[in-house]
Design a protein around this motif. Structure first.
Motif, PDB file in Angstrom:
ATOM      1  N   ARG A  29      12.443 -50.091  30.035  1.00 55.97           N
ATOM      2  CA  ARG A  29      11.375 -50.752  30.789  1.00 55.97           C
ATOM      3  C   ARG A  29      10.075 -49.939  30.727  1.00 55.97           C
ATOM      4  NH1 ARG A  29      13.329 -54.360  34.815  1.00 55.97           N
ATOM      5  NH2 ARG A  29      11.157 -54.541  35.478  1.00 55.97           N
ATOM      6  N   THR A  30      10.197 -48.613  30.788  1.00 58.73           N
ATOM      7  CA  THR A  30       9.023 -47.748  30.691  1.00 58.73           C
ATOM      8  C   THR A  30       8.361 -47.884  29.324  1.00 58.73           C
ATOM      9  OG1 THR A  30       9.946 -46.159  32.261  1.00 58.73           O
ATOM     10  CG2 THR A  30       8.211 -45.364  30.801  1.00 58.73           C
ATOM     11  N   SER A  31       9.173 -47.898  28.272  1.00 63.08           N
ATOM     12  CA  SER A  31       8.637 -48.044  26.920  1.00 63.08           C
ATOM     13  C   SER A  31       7.994 -49.407  26.731  1.00 63.08           C
ATOM     14  CB  SER A  31       9.754 -47.842  25.889  1.00 63.08           C
ATOM     15  OG  SER A  31      10.272 -46.534  25.958  1.00 63.08           O
ATOM     16  N   LEU A  32       8.587 -50.423  27.326  1.00 61.26           N
ATOM     17  CA  LEU A  32       8.056 -51.775  27.199  1.00 61.26           C
ATOM     18  C   LEU A  32       6.645 -51.864  27.771  1.00 61.26           C
ATOM     19  CD1 LEU A  32       8.820 -54.670  26.288  1.00 61.26           C
ATOM     20  CD2 LEU A  32       9.624 -55.066  28.629  1.00 61.26           C
TER      21      LEU A  32
ATOM     22  N   VAL B 116       9.019 -54.831  18.365  1.00 58.44           N
ATOM     23  CA  VAL B 116       9.618 -53.711  19.100  1.00 58.44           C
ATOM     24  C   VAL B 116       9.788 -54.086  20.568  1.00 58.44           C
ATOM     25  CG1 VAL B 116       9.428 -51.273  19.705  1.00 58.44           C
ATOM     26  CG2 VAL B 116       8.594 -52.060  17.490  1.00 58.44           C
ATOM     27  N   ARG B 117       8.830 -54.790  21.122  1.00 63.03           N
ATOM     28  CA  ARG B 117       8.959 -55.246  22.506  1.00 63.03           C
ATOM     29  C   ARG B 117      10.178 -56.165  22.662  1.00 63.03           C
ATOM     30  NH1 ARG B 117       5.089 -54.956  26.178  1.00 63.03           N
ATOM     31  NH2 ARG B 117       5.341 -57.105  26.907  1.00 63.03           N
ATOM     32  N   ALA B 118      10.391 -57.026  21.690  1.00 69.82           N
ATOM     33  CA  ALA B 118      11.575 -57.888  21.727  1.00 69.82           C
ATOM     34  C   ALA B 118      12.851 -57.052  21.657  1.00 69.82           C
ATOM     35  CB  ALA B 118      11.530 -58.889  20.572  1.00 69.82           C
TER      36      ALA B 118
ATOM     37  N   GLN C 294       3.373 -63.722  27.782  1.00 70.91           N
ATOM     38  CA  GLN C 294       4.160 -62.835  26.937  1.00 70.91           C
ATOM     39  C   GLN C 294       4.145 -63.316  25.486  1.00 70.91           C
ATOM     40  OE1 GLN C 294       5.408 -60.008  27.485  1.00 70.91           O
ATOM     41  NE2 GLN C 294       5.786 -59.824  29.686  1.00 70.91           N
ATOM     42  N   GLU C 295       4.325 -62.381  24.569  1.00 66.36           N
ATOM     43  CA  GLU C 295       4.408 -62.734  23.156  1.00 66.36           C
ATOM     44  C   GLU C 295       5.612 -63.647  22.918  1.00 66.36           C
ATOM     45  OE1 GLU C 295       4.426 -59.661  24.335  1.00 66.36           O
ATOM     46  OE2 GLU C 295       3.122 -58.301  23.196  1.00 66.36           O
ATOM     47  N   PRO C 296       5.523 -64.567  21.974  1.00 70.57           N
ATOM     48  CA  PRO C 296       6.655 -65.455  21.695  1.00 70.57           C
ATOM     49  C   PRO C 296       7.949 -64.700  21.380  1.00 70.57           C
ATOM     50  CG  PRO C 296       4.689 -66.258  20.598  1.00 70.57           C
ATOM     51  CD  PRO C 296       4.333 -64.915  21.170  1.00 70.57           C
ATOM     52  N   GLU C 297       7.841 -63.580  20.642  1.00 72.09           N
ATOM     53  CA  GLU C 297       9.039 -62.813  20.307  1.00 72.09           C
ATOM     54  C   GLU C 297       9.719 -62.278  21.564  1.00 72.09           C
ATOM     55  OE1 GLU C 297       6.155 -62.708  16.904  1.00 72.09           O
ATOM     56  OE2 GLU C 297       6.026 -62.357  19.071  1.00 72.09           O
ATOM     57  N   VAL C 298       8.916 -61.832  22.520  1.00 69.82           N
ATOM     58  CA  VAL C 298       9.459 -61.314  23.778  1.00 69.82           C
ATOM     59  C   VAL C 298      10.110 -62.443  24.579  1.00 69.82           C
ATOM     60  CG1 VAL C 298       8.843 -60.280  26.003  1.00 69.82           C
ATOM     61  CG2 VAL C 298       7.870 -59.373  23.880  1.00 69.82           C
TER      62      VAL C 298
END
Length: 309
Positions: free
Chosen positions: A182-185, A193-195, A226-230
């Motif tokens: 969660r911190t990295s996100l 990478v977020r996905a 949010q991005e579609p991938e996420v």
């Protein structure tokens, strides 16, 4: 087994202290790790041995390589660190190739005791209990989370993705690994990478249930900012964390967001890459298995030149 290897032996690559010969093809694994560590092998020789043994359902010897693969991955000067990291969690997962249903994707047991995993994973082709190997690999990964977590911030997005993939198999009873995701996100900019971080959060939560995280996962796929991938990763994660029927707005969102181009891009995520099959990308197959389980697998093309996913 892995837990008995001295920290000094792992850090110093004292491979002679490792009981490679106790396991089928173990000596072969030890030699491959030596060549990979010293740089005397062709590209991917060491990692190819590990991945090949896992693909052939022979994980016991490969488990011993896990601490050393982690240390190669953590060495920013090593030319094959990304290849090493990509294989770290191969022995820690079993029966996952082609799995795309909400009941099985992202599923691994939190217990790292052989007796609890034996019935889940059966026996390897060598006769060794597969659950014993899987437990040993997870113990090794859990012991080295301090080496893996900094890789979530590595400059190379491939390293960040595979660090999340490996850490998702760690025992995380105190939720520190999930907190690291969660911190990295919060600072990650790359949509793929977020996905990956979302899927890793879902996998860790499936092993260690946490209702607030399940709620958070639903908020992510509903969030149009949010991005579609996420959003797609969160939709898959939420479906795996609950047995509730998929709401109409999830079905509609997935149908709109899961373009062919995006489906192929998301095969860069190891969770999706291994879920593919029957001529479909991993994302396409997950959507069909999770949202339309009544639909049969598409027929395979008999033409050897038929386009694949």
């Amino acid at each position: 087994m892995v837990a008995d290897i001295r920290p000094e032996a792992k850090d110093g690559f004292l491979l002679d202290e490792v009981p490679w010969g106790h396991f089928p093809l173990g000596d072969h694994v030890g030699e491959a790790i030596h060549l990979l560590h010293t740089g005397d092998s062709p590209v991917r020789t060491g990692t190819g041995v590990v991945s090949g043994m896992c693909a052939n359902d022979m994980r016991a010897g490969a488990v011993l390589a896990v601490p050393f693969l982690i240390r190669i991955a953590a060495d920013t000067r090593h030319p094959y660190r990304a290849d090493a990291l990509a294989e770290v969690s191969s022995p820690a997962r079993a029966r996952y190739f082609g799995v795309a249903s909400r009941g099985e994707l992202l599923l691994h047991r939190a217990d790292t005791q052989y007796d609890d995993l034996y019935d889940d994973y059966g026996v390897e082709v060598t006769g060794y209990p597969a659950g014993w190997s899987v437990a040993g690999a997870r113990i090794a990964i859990t012991a080295d989370t301090a080496l893996l977590q900094p890789l979530l911030g590595d400059p190379d997005p491939e390293i960040r993705i595979h660090a999340a993939y490996a850490l998702a198999t760690a025992t995380d009873s105190d939720r520190t690994v999930r907190a690291a995701f969660r911190t990295s996100l919060a600072s990650e900019q790359d949509p793929i990478v977020r996905a990956a971080l979302v899927l890793a959060t879902a996998e860790a939560t499936r092993a260690h249930p946490h209702p607030p995280t399940t709620t958070w996962m639903r908020e992510q796929w509903q969030d149009p900012t949010q991005e579609p991938e996420v959003r797609l990763a969160a939709a898959i994660g939420w479906l795996c964390l609950t047995d509730k029927p998929a709401p109409d707005n999830l079905d509609a969102a997935v149908d709109r967001l899961a373009t062919d181009e995006r489906s192929h891009a998301m095969d860069g995520l190891p969770w999706m890459a291994i879920a593919g099959g029957s001529g479909q990308t991993g994302l396409q197959r997950c959507i069909r298995k999770m949202l339309h389980p009544e639909q049969p697998d598409p027929s395979e093309c008999d033409d050897p030149w038929c386009p694949r996913h």
